[in-house]
Design a protein around this motif. Structure first.
Motif, mmCIF file in Angstrom:
data_model
loop_
_atom_site.group_PDB
_atom_site.id
_atom_site.type_symbol
_atom_site.label_atom_id
_atom_site.label_comp_id
_atom_site.label_asym_id
_atom_site.label_seq_id
_atom_site.Cartn_x
_atom_site.Cartn_y
_atom_site.Cartn_z
ATOM 1 N N ASN A 361 0.787 -1.230 0.000
ATOM 2 C CA ASN A 361 0.000 0.000 0.000
ATOM 3 C C ASN A 361 0.822 1.285 0.000
ATOM 4 O O ASN A 361 0.263 2.373 -0.118
ATOM 5 N N GLY A 362 2.152 1.172 0.164
ATOM 6 C CA GLY A 362 2.970 2.369 0.236
ATOM 7 C C GLY A 362 2.836 3.058 1.584
ATOM 8 O O GLY A 362 2.376 2.466 2.564
ATOM 9 N N VAL A 363 3.240 4.334 1.635
ATOM 10 C CA VAL A 363 3.191 5.108 2.869
ATOM 11 C C VAL A 363 2.427 6.408 2.612
ATOM 12 O O VAL A 363 2.764 7.150 1.682
ATOM 13 N N THR A 364 1.397 6.669 3.404
ATOM 14 C CA THR A 364 0.621 7.909 3.317
ATOM 15 C C THR A 364 1.026 8.836 4.455
ATOM 16 O O THR A 364 1.024 8.439 5.635
ATOM 17 N N TYR A 365 1.384 10.045 4.117
ATOM 18 C CA TYR A 365 1.924 11.010 5.081
ATOM 19 C C TYR A 365 0.998 11.194 6.282
ATOM 20 O O TYR A 365 1.427 11.169 7.438
ATOM 21 N N SER A 366 -0.292 11.349 6.039
ATOM 22 C CA SER A 366 -1.244 11.658 7.119
ATOM 23 C C SER A 366 -1.434 10.497 8.085
ATOM 24 O O SER A 366 -1.953 10.687 9.182
ATOM 25 N N ASP A 367 -1.018 9.267 7.678
ATOM 26 C CA ASP A 367 -1.190 8.099 8.546
ATOM 27 C C ASP A 367 -0.021 7.895 9.505
ATOM 28 O O ASP A 367 -0.059 6.997 10.354
ATOM 29 N N LEU A 368 1.030 8.704 9.374
ATOM 30 C CA LEU A 368 2.255 8.474 10.135
ATOM 31 C C LEU A 368 2.200 9.134 11.514
ATOM 32 O O LEU A 368 1.453 10.096 11.748
ATOM 33 N N SER A 369 3.037 8.615 12.392
ATOM 34 C CA SER A 369 3.222 9.264 13.688
ATOM 35 C C SER A 369 3.998 10.559 13.476
ATOM 36 O O SER A 369 4.581 10.793 12.410
ATOM 37 N N GLU A 370 4.039 11.389 14.515
ATOM 38 C CA GLU A 370 4.733 12.674 14.394
ATOM 39 C C GLU A 370 6.214 12.477 14.088
ATOM 40 O O GLU A 370 6.793 13.168 13.247
#
Length: 949
Positions: A361-370
């Motif tokens: 699925n890749g990496v989505t910026y808004s789903d990441l921790s700070e």
């Protein structure tokens, strides 16, 4: 280039004869031993008004030590098809054979193409002419046959191995010069080739055999572990890395890598081998890329060929079948993995989908921790400050390596992998990594996660987990340890352990790279298929691996039950959607220098098309490009095999006339025949890569190619990197204005070819300051997870055992007639009725359907009467029909009791043997003595023949 016959002989044919070690006697009508004589007179040619005496003059005759002809050449001028000389050449051969008592080898040629008829196999094209001893062998071997076909049972004793050998021998019997055998990995391809070599050498059917594989360890393994073991008295030699072990001048079998052999034969001025030095070539793991990459080997040697491959029949490329002259795209013999498992010779696998979420699925910026957002911004912020919303999973297959993905994969392996030594130790495992840096990172993460397993001393370089690839020195030490010892449990391989490595106790495979080639896919699977005893595995049952159950319960097994594949990068789902995988791109076979050459060709074609729109400076560049290309072609070394093989096209494009009206067909010819012969230049790779980029930029810009945007961005990024990171270097700082110009919209969209080339020449040396590390994958460390995806998606496999897989044709036919009551032919025969043509034809069709092919049928039933005899021999006559037949004879001819008893014995004989001939009456058991007079016995035989003929 058009040549007269005289020019063809002097410029093309004579040099080729001399390269074969012959001296030409240029005095016409003269004959001398050990020379090639010209215009040799012969008599006995067809007479005509123009030639009433039937005299002729052979263009060239090769004379041997005894003054007898070994070969002749019929020469035609270069613009004539060589086939026009075939009949004339054969008539000359007839004349010479009548005069000298020996039939010479026949060549006919137009200088570019040479055909040979050697009296053993059909006419074929050859690279050049044979040396004297090679011609002597061609003539001598005409009478050699494969009389002793006994297979050494110590080498091969399995039924499919014997069948494969039989099919190869049958193919050569039928004058086919090439055979392709498909045998699943672990079923003994090398042993089969050894057994065939043993038969050929024992019968003196071949003089020298060349065994080729693409890696040093594979040829050494074949020589030392198979051929030397089973053919100890046969002289052998090994050629790898330019080094020779053994005297290959005396060797009957030479083992070599493709790379070593091509380096030996490439330059004809130093090549020690004639075209007939080897008369059998065994090609290990025969597939398309080998025949493309090492085409010179297969075109140079005039030899029989046997190809070996584990790639399933349906996955072999069409071009490979063409190499072996197999029009129906069927190998000479196939024994696949499923049959090997059914027979108990191999183990099967279960593929587990363990694709991590990031790869899916890749990496989505808004789903990441700070914290991860900071890492994301640091790695992926664009030059204009934009932060992309998402990085697709595809990026993590190639340019990004995520550390936590590696950790999750290693955890899955250590948790779920098959264990051995009663569950105390991970079974031997191969992880297939993307590249060297990826492999090192996997090793680094393993050491960090499992320090207690790592070897603190590392004697001989061993450890629990090691990297084996071409960049690891002395990697053969690690390979040997992994195979024979238990110090190494995990090997991380980069294109090193995926083919030919025979390590029976491998039970776990991890596909940690994209696999787009179906051939590579099956080679990698083959690393686990071999049986192995006494490994004390904690494993699911063989029924689980063979899809008979989904019960994953693990228990102790003394022997290997199967193996697991951890599919990390979606290989199985890819091939489920793309059954044939991705085609190899031909450009991939070209070196960087050759790709630059072809890009110049492409740019030249575009400029010619838009010539009217070019300014004065661009027209000058156009002329310079053409002159440079012409110069490169004109300076090709004509001693090189590849150049000689394409000499017709080398000559064509050495003439400026071929470039004046230039189209796509010309580009295709140059790519196929010229580009592979362009030699590399000594230069820094980064500088040459920049040349290629600039030529692409210019080409794509002017022909409005969709790839222009990508090349423009690459060029922009290079200039931007130098401006931002390397201005402290004086040499870079001197070109600041030019670098700024390259980034401008004016240059990107409106520059001319001449302006682009000036920029190329000005900036290319600066590429030395762009670190290679800049182009290596980005290392990230985002949290990742692996969800249990169950089994990887793949096509269902039928593991139900079909007895028909193992039956001979006779067994199949016997089963047919015993199990089917509705076959008319059987009914007619058992009822002592004469079979009709209709019923014979109907039954014959059924039998042909059961046969592998028509050859299989014809081998058992040469004539229709053989089919009838087979049925009669294997069926009992109907009791009532037999009694009725005898009663009819008794009433018709008034036979007595003794005569009737004899008739019963005669019918019993027919039932047992399936046939009856009059001369069978001479047998002691059928002696009728004084039971019948001549009229009675004739009546009896006539009545019987009416129903069984």
């Amino acid at each position: 280039m058009a040549r007269s016959e005289k020019e063809t002989r002097l410029e093309l044919i004579d040099p080729s004869i001399k390269r074969a070690g012959w001296e030409i006697l240029y005095q016409k009508n003269m004959i001398e031993r050990n020379k090639v004589c010209i215009e040799t007179p012969v008599s006995g040619m067809p007479m005509s008004s123009a030639n009433p005496q039937g005299n002729g003059y052979v263009d060239y005759v090769f004379f041997g030590d005894d003054g007898k002809p070994l070969a002749l050449i019929e020469a035609k001028k270069s613009i004539v098809n060589e086939e026009q000389g075939r009949v004339q050449a054969l008539l000359y051969a007839d004349c010479l054979e009548k005069q000298y008592g020996v039939r010479p080898v026949v060549y006919y040629t137009n200088g570019y193409t040479i055909k040979i008829i050697d009296g053993r196999f059909p006419a074929r094209e050859v690279y050049g002419f044979h040396k004297k001893n090679e011609l002597e062998w061609l003539i001598q071997s005409r009478n050699n046959t494969l009389a002793d076909r006994t297979v050494n049972s110590d080498i091969c004793d399995r039924y499919y191995q014997l069948d494969a050998i039989g099919e190869v021998l049958k193919s050569f019997d039928n004058k086919h010069s090439r055979s392709l055998i498909v045998l699943a990995t672990g079923t003994g391809k090398t042993r089969v080739s050894c057994a065939i070599s043993d038969i050929f050498i024992r019968n003196n059917y071949t003089k020298r055999i060349l065994f080729l594989a693409d890696r040093k360890n594979l040829v050494k393994q074949a020589k030392e572990e198979t051929f030397e073991k089973f053919m100890p008295s046969c002289p052998m030699s090994l050629i790898v890395d330019g080094q020779r072990e053994g005297d290959d001048s005396l060797a009957r079998i030479v083992f070599s890598t493709y790379q070593s052999m091509i380096s030996i034969i490439r330059d004809l001025s130093t090549c020690p081998y004639g075209i007939g030095h080897f008369d059998l070539i065994i090609v290990d793991e025969a597939h398309r890329s080998l025949f493309n990459k090492y085409a010179e080997i297969f075109s140079y040697f005039d030899a029989l060929m046997i190809g070996l491959t584990a790639t399933p029949r349906s996955d072999i490329h069409k071009s490979t079948y063409k190499v072996f002259n197999l029009d129906k795209e069927m190998p000479n013999y196939e024994y696949d993995l499923v049959k090997g498992v059914k027979d108990g010779y191999l183990t099967y696998y279960r593929a587990l989908d363990r694709t991590p979420n990031i790869l899916k699925n890749g990496v989505t910026y808004s789903d990441l921790s700070e914290e991860e957002m900071e890492q994301y911004e640091e790695l992926f912020t664009e030059d204009d400050g934009t932060v992309p919303e998402k990085i697709e999973g595809e990026k993590f297959y190639s340019v990004i390596t995520n550390k936590d993905t590696i950790r999750k994969v290693l955890s899955a392996l250590m948790d779920e992998g098959i264990k051995v030594n009663n569950g105390d130790t991970l079974g031997k495992t191969i992880i297939f990594a993307r590249d060297h840096n990826h492999a090192l990172l996997i090793q680094e993460e393993f050491r960090s996660m499992y320090p207690e397993l790592c070897n603190p001393t590392g004697r001989e370089g061993t450890d629990y987990c090691v990297v084996i690839d071409n960049q690891i020195k002395f990697n053969e030490v690690l390979q040997r340890n992994f195979k024979y010892n238990n110090d190494i449990r995990i090997v991380i391989s980069v294109d090193m352990m995926d083919t030919g490595v025979d390590i029976t106790d491998v039970v776990n495979l991890v596909f940690f790279k994209r696999i787009l080639s179906k051939i590579k896919f099956w080679q990698m699977i083959g690393r686990g298929t071999r049986l192995c005893d006494n490994i004390n595995a904690i494993s699911p049952s063989d029924a689980y691996f063979q899809r008979e159950t989904d019960d994953k319960t693990r228990q102790h097994y003394q022997n290997k039950q199967g193996f697991l594949i951890f599919d990390v990068c979606g290989a199985f789902s890819f091939f489920n959607i793309n059954p044939d995988g991705n085609e190899d791109k031909s450009e991939g076979a070209l070196s960087l220098t050759q790709r630059i050459f072809m890009q110049k060709v492409a740019l030249y074609r575009v400029m010619q098309y838009f010539y009217a729109n070019l300014n004065t400076e661009d027209k000058k560049i156009y002329e310079e490009i053409r002159a440079g290309l012409l110069n490169q072609i004109q300076n090709l070394n004509k001693n090189y095999i590849g150049v000689q093989r394409s000499i017709q096209y080398v000559e064509k494009y050495s003439d400026i006339a071929a470039w004046l009206k230039f189209n796509q067909a010309n580009v295709a010819e140059i790519k196929r025949f010229i580009a592979p012969n362009i030699q590399g230049e000594i230069d820094i790779e980064e500088l040459k890569a920049f040349d290629l980029l600039m030529y692409k930029f210019a080409t794509f810009k002017f022909n409005k190619n969709s790839k222009f945007q990508n090349t423009a961005k690459q060029l922009y990024d290079i200039a931007n990197y130098l401006l931002e990171s390397k201005m402290q270097i004086d040499e870079v700082a001197k070109h600041k204005d030019t670098l700024v110009k390259v980034k401008s919209e004016e240059f990107i969209n409106k520059s001319t070819v001449s302006e682009i080339d000036k920029i190329r020449l000005e900036l290319r040396d600066l590429m030395r300051y762009i670190e290679s590390s800049r182009f290596e994958p980005i290392i990230s460390d985002f949290s990742d997870e692996i969800e249990d995806g169950g089994d990887a998606i793949e096509k269902p496999v039928d593991f139900s055992v079909s007895v028909d897989d193992f039956k001979t044709l006779s067994e199949k036919v016997l089963f047919l007639i015993k199990s089917n009551d509705n076959i008319k032919l059987v009914s007619q025969i058992t009822k002592l009725e004469k079979p009709t043509e209709e019923t014979i034809l109907s039954f014959k069709k059924k039998v042909i359907e059961l046969a592998k092919d028509t050859d299989d049928y014809n081998a058992l039933f040469k004539e229709d009467k053989d089919l009838i005899v087979f049925v009669r021999k294997n069926c009992e006559f109907d009791v009532n029909a037999e009694k009725s037949f005898i009663d009819k004879l008794a009433n018709q001819y008034s036979f007595n009791v003794s005569q009737i008893a004899y008739i019963k014995e005669l019918i019993l004989f027919i039932s047992k043997n399936g046939y009856f001939n009059r001369h069978d009456l001479l047998r002691p058991e059928l002696s009728f003595n004084s039971l019948f007079n001549s009229e009675e016995i004739n009546n009896l035989i006539k009545s019987i023949e009416e129903v069984i003929s």
